[in-house]
Enzyme design. Sequence first.
Site, PDB file in Angstrom:
ATOM      1  N   ALA A 238      97.659  29.928  18.182  1.00  0.00           N
ATOM      2  CA  ALA A 238      97.037  30.643  19.292  1.00  0.00           C
ATOM      3  C   ALA A 238      98.016  30.850  20.444  1.00  0.00           C
ATOM      4  CB  ALA A 238      95.801  29.891  19.764  1.00  0.00           C
ATOM      5  N   HIS A 239      97.528  31.549  21.482  1.00  0.00           N
ATOM      6  CA  HIS A 239      98.405  31.905  22.596  1.00  0.00           C
ATOM      7  C   HIS A 239      98.901  30.677  23.350  1.00  0.00           C
ATOM      8  CE1 HIS A 239      94.544  32.656  25.245  1.00  0.00           C
ATOM      9  NE2 HIS A 239      94.595  31.432  24.775  1.00  0.00           N
ATOM     10  N   ASN A 240     100.151  30.785  23.789  1.00  0.00           N
ATOM     11  CA  ASN A 240     100.822  29.776  24.619  1.00  0.00           C
ATOM     12  C   ASN A 240     101.194  28.501  23.870  1.00  0.00           C
ATOM     13  OD1 ASN A 240     100.151  31.583  26.757  1.00  0.00           O
ATOM     14  ND2 ASN A 240      98.212  30.507  27.053  1.00  0.00           N
TER      15      ASN A 240
END
Length: 340
Positions: A238-240
């Site tokens: 997922a993001h980050n």
Amino acid sequence: MSSIRLADLAQQLDAQLHGDGDIVITGIASMGSAQAGQITFLSDSRFREKLSSCQASAVVLTADSLPFFTGAALVVRNPYLTYARMAQLMDITPKPAEDIGAGAVIAPDATLGQRVAVGANAVIESGVVLGDDVIIGPGCFVGKNTRIGAGTRLWANVTVYHDISIGERCLIQSGTVIGADGFGYANDRGNWIKIPQLGRVIIGDRVEIGACTTIDRGALDDTRIGNGVIIDNQCQIAHNVVIGDNTAVAGGVIMAGSLTIGRYCMIGGASVINGHMAICDKVTVTGMGMVMRPITEPGVYSSGIPLQPNKEWRKTAALVMNISDMSKRMKAIERKLAKN
């Protein structure tokens, strides 16, 4: 390589030759299926008894296993590592032509290094930079201003969104998507409002990513994959998320947003890891692990109930469901005993 003398193979692998060095090796196979002309390996001494029936022309093994085999052998310290090097020498993966395939669309301002291959129907958008010896497979999409380092290969139908950075000598298998929007939304009285994902994905050197894996771009900060990381098929990152150098991620792993994983970690297949926390260096999470809290000490961590016959599992599940009540009863008994 179609064939090689055993003596020449020993020299290339820095192995000690025992037996006839003029044997011609034409391939590599598992111990159970190897035939004359092929070489195999023994990496686990528990399976030494299989050497007596092995039909291979030669076996890679350790010095302590040599007395159990009467044929030609290559003696090494680490047979499994030597197997990996042999497989590289005997790799039959097709080499693409250094050209532009039919139907490929390449923006006029894209920069292509020397010996770049772009497969049929691939799309290379404006501002893309491809280093020397990059291979873009058929049907791939590389978005605006993305940079791909020298020697990296994208197999067919890989999608790389805009403003992504991929390092040198990476290998990305078919169907993988890098840089799609992360799952970012704000709730306005029951309505979901999309948050544009403004970060990027930064992938280091020598990274391998399996088929149909998805790595989302950051919301604000970048999603980062360190040098030497290996990621199996069908993983969701997922993001980050930040993954440290030389970490290995097995198939089907799900990583929630803003997770940081250290260096030299091993994440077992089908594990699920919560976001907004950190896992330190040199952590192993065994298969189907559910990681809900930070891990601050190196080591091996497990969760879940291993497979049991259904009747036994039902009893175990019932005990787990009632463990809180049992704990209360035990504490009550302890209090009574303490009074006496």
